[in-house]
Design a protein around this motif. Structure first.
Motif, PDB file in Angstrom:
ATOM      1  N   UNK A  54       0.797  -1.221   0.000  1.00 15.35           N
ATOM      2  CA  UNK A  54       0.000   0.000   0.000  1.00 15.35           C
ATOM      3  C   UNK A  54       0.832   1.276   0.000  1.00 15.35           C
ATOM      4  N   UNK A  55       1.861   1.343   0.833  1.00 12.79           N
ATOM      5  CA  UNK A  55       2.628   2.583   0.928  1.00 12.79           C
ATOM      6  C   UNK A  55       3.360   2.893  -0.368  1.00 12.79           C
ATOM      7  N   UNK A  56       3.934   1.874  -0.983  1.00 19.38           N
ATOM      8  CA  UNK A  56       4.616   2.085  -2.255  1.00 19.38           C
ATOM      9  C   UNK A  56       3.622   2.472  -3.341  1.00 19.38           C
ATOM     10  N   UNK A  57       2.449   1.879  -3.282  1.00 16.97           N
ATOM     11  CA  UNK A  57       1.417   2.230  -4.250  1.00 16.97           C
ATOM     12  C   UNK A  57       0.997   3.687  -4.082  1.00 16.97           C
ATOM     13  N   UNK A  58       0.843   4.117  -2.830  1.00 13.78           N
ATOM     14  CA  UNK A  58       0.479   5.507  -2.575  1.00 13.78           C
ATOM     15  C   UNK A  58       1.562   6.461  -3.052  1.00 13.78           C
ATOM     16  N   UNK A  59       2.813   6.101  -2.840  1.00 15.83           N
ATOM     17  CA  UNK A  59       3.919   6.936  -3.322  1.00 15.83           C
ATOM     18  C   UNK A  59       3.892   7.062  -4.839  1.00 15.83           C
ATOM     19  N   UNK A  60       3.587   5.972  -5.514  1.00 13.07           N
ATOM     20  CA  UNK A  60       3.497   6.038  -6.973  1.00 13.07           C
ATOM     21  C   UNK A  60       2.354   6.954  -7.405  1.00 13.07           C
ATOM     22  N   UNK A  61       1.249   6.900  -6.682  1.00 11.17           N
ATOM     23  CA  UNK A  61       0.135   7.783  -7.001  1.00 11.17           C
ATOM     24  C   UNK A  61       0.514   9.242  -6.847  1.00 11.17           C
ATOM     25  N   UNK A  62       1.201   9.574  -5.764  1.00 10.82           N
ATOM     26  CA  UNK A  62       1.628  10.953  -5.546  1.00 10.82           C
ATOM     27  C   UNK A  62       2.615  11.406  -6.618  1.00 10.82           C
ATOM     28  N   UNK A  63       3.460  10.485  -7.069  1.00  9.91           N
ATOM     29  CA  UNK A  63       4.455  10.841  -8.077  1.00  9.91           C
ATOM     30  C   UNK A  63       3.830  10.993  -9.465  1.00  9.91           C
ATOM     31  N   UNK A  64       2.843  10.153  -9.772  1.00 12.05           N
ATOM     32  CA  UNK A  64       2.277  10.154 -11.125  1.00 12.05           C
ATOM     33  C   UNK A  64       1.360  11.340 -11.377  1.00 12.05           C
ATOM     34  N   UNK A  65       0.589  11.744 -10.373  1.00 13.62           N
ATOM     35  CA  UNK A  65      -0.438  12.766 -10.585  1.00 13.62           C
ATOM     36  C   UNK A  65       0.108  14.074 -11.144  1.00 13.62           C
ATOM     37  N   UNK A  66       1.148  14.684 -10.544  1.00 13.23           N
ATOM     38  CA  UNK A  66       1.628  15.962 -11.103  1.00 13.23           C
ATOM     39  C   UNK A  66       2.237  15.825 -12.490  1.00 13.23           C
ATOM     40  N   UNK A  67       2.774  14.655 -12.818  1.00 17.07           N
ATOM     41  CA  UNK A  67       3.340  14.450 -14.152  1.00 17.07           C
ATOM     42  C   UNK A  67       2.240  14.485 -15.203  1.00 17.07           C
ATOM     43  N   UNK A  68       1.137  13.780 -14.912  1.00 18.48           N
ATOM     44  CA  UNK A  68       0.015  13.754 -15.850  1.00 18.48           C
ATOM     45  C   UNK A  68      -0.639  15.134 -15.944  1.00 18.48           C
ATOM     46  N   UNK A  69      -0.744  15.833 -14.813  1.00 19.28           N
ATOM     47  CA  UNK A  69      -1.318  17.176 -14.825  1.00 19.28           C
ATOM     48  C   UNK A  69      -0.473  18.124 -15.674  1.00 19.28           C
ATOM     49  N   UNK A  70       0.835  18.005 -15.564  1.00 22.31           N
ATOM     50  CA  UNK A  70       1.734  18.847 -16.362  1.00 22.31           C
ATOM     51  C   UNK A  70       1.555  18.569 -17.839  1.00 22.31           C
ATOM     52  N   UNK A  71       1.454  17.305 -18.188  1.00 17.62           N
ATOM     53  CA  UNK A  71       1.239  16.947 -19.592  1.00 17.62           C
ATOM     54  C   UNK A  71      -0.086  17.496 -20.102  1.00 17.62           C
ATOM     55  N   UNK A  72      -1.094  17.462 -19.249  1.00 12.98           N
ATOM     56  CA  UNK A  72      -2.403  17.966 -19.652  1.00 12.98           C
ATOM     57  C   UNK A  72      -2.377  19.471 -19.899  1.00 12.98           C
ATOM     58  N   UNK A  73      -1.638  20.186 -19.085  1.00 12.07           N
ATOM     59  CA  UNK A  73      -1.531  21.637 -19.299  1.00 12.07           C
ATOM     60  C   UNK A  73      -0.848  21.946 -20.622  1.00 12.07           C
TER      61      UNK A  73
END
Length: 377
Positions: free
Chosen positions: A128-147
């Motif tokens: 779970x903790x590693x999965x949560x870390x991946x979620x935190x890392x992935x979200x801003x990357x995808x948001x940046x791409x969307x912008x």
């Protein structure tokens, strides 16, 4: 806790910089993956890597072949390590691209997607903790791409999944709620709108959007008729994908369309006999045997029902690890009832006593106790 996967953000795919040859080959390879034609898909994407070595798409979709191998046989962890390795290769390539061009949308999308899928598998394996870390890392990357590319419809897949689950899951699963304070709040209606937009108008991510809408309407919206709409789309497009066929079968059962479900699950068993990939895995066989056997029982074809339910119980015993599944418990209950209906009372008693040694599922223990009291006088 398995629902923590909701914090793992999926990907949008942007290939606008490439030519029509590139796009058509990617689309062809994606369809091969979803239709479980893995050898053909691997050939497609290895040739893509050879012809377009500087684009991360080929390596990313090679990893997706392994992802689907995992999905088709979730209890089998033998594909996990190679999947992680392939994702790391994609992330490494994307980082090299971004060092030279920090605004490269393709690299951002595929890096975010790789991190997201890494997190999905970690959550599947209850890390779970590693999965949560991946979620935190992935979200801003995808948001940046969307912008950088706001008109890309495929990226709405990730935002749709996030918006829906971030709103729904904390209420459905309170244990996860504390983790969600680290993430933006969700919007259920907006999530559904984004997913539907991608499902009908997306280019490459539409199939994944349809998959999520199918599962959302079935599990959380209690709307099997909407779920059926997307399940039929997937089965029509990918008739040799056992996951999609099995989902459509469950949806039919939920709707009470038992004859349609029976025909579909018999087709699953036929494909298993003909060695279609994924159909002869234990999880697929167990589910198909269960529903075919259940339908025979409803139609009072007890000898046929006993054959399929017995096989379901045997397969379940091989699969079930920590506790007995509903498939196993219900199969044993139905076998007991069949034996009782055929006046095989000692056999029925044996099944009911076996049922009491399992965990209680629904009212299985009450039914077993009452039946034993009646049979033993």
């Amino acid at each position: 806790m398995k629902k923590i996967t909701v914090i793992i953000i999926l990907f949008g795919i942007n290939l606008v910089a490439q030519n029509s040859d590139f796009e058509s080959r990617v689309e062809s390879g994606i369809k091969q993956i979803y239709n479980i034609k893995f050898a053909e898909a691997e050939k497609t994407f290895r040739s893509l890597i050879a012809d377009y070595p500087d684009h991360p798409a080929g390596r990313f979709f090679l990893a997706m072949i392994d992802w689907w191998k995992i999905l088709l046989d979730v209890e089998n962890e033998s594909h996990d390590e190679i999947f992680f390795q392939k994702l790391e290769d994609v992330i490494f390539q994307c980082d090299k691209i971004l060092e030279k061009d920090p605004q490269n949308v393709d690299a951002l999308f595929f890096k975010g997607g790789s991190i997201g899928f890494r997190g999905r598998l970690r959550a599947l394996r209850e890390s779970w903790l590693k999965a949560a870390d991946d979620g935190r890392e992935a979200l801003p990357i995808v948001e940046r791409a969307s912008r950088l590319d706001p008109d890309n419809l495929d990226v709405q897949l990730g935002f749709g999944i996030y918006n829906y689950y971030a709103a729904v899951i904390p209420e459905e699963y309170p244990l996860i709620k504390p983790l969600m304070i680290f993430f933006p709040s969700g919007n259920k209606e907006e999530g559904l709108r984004q997913l539907r937009n991608t499902a009908f108008n997306g280019k490459y991510a539409k199939y994944e959007a349809r998959y999520f809408l199918m599962t959302i309407y079935y599990r959380y919206e209690s709307n099997p008729w909407q779920a059926e709409e997307f399940a039929k789309m997937l089965v029509d497009d990918f008739p040799d994908n056992p996951t999609f066929q099995r989902w459509l079968g469950r949806i039919y059962v939920r709707q009470g369309k038992l004859q349609l479900a029976d025909s579909l699950f018999k087709d699953v068993l036929r494909k298993a006999d003909e060695n279609f990939y994924g159909y002869n895995f234990p999880v697929a066989l167990r589910e198909a045997d269960y529903y075919v056997g259940y339908n025979y029982k409803l139609n009072n074809e007890l000898d046929s029902a006993k054959i399929y339910l017995t096989r379901c119980a045997e397969i379940s015993q091989q699969i079930d690890k920590e506790e007995e599944s509903g498939f196993l418990i219900n199969s044993v209950l139905y076998l007991a009832q069949i034996s009782e209906a055929k006046n095989l009372f000692e056999e029925a008693i044996s099944y009911y006593e076996r049922l009491l040694k399992m965990r209680d599922w629904g009212n299985s223990h009450t039914l077993a106790k009452n039946s034993l009291k009646r049979l033993k006088g």
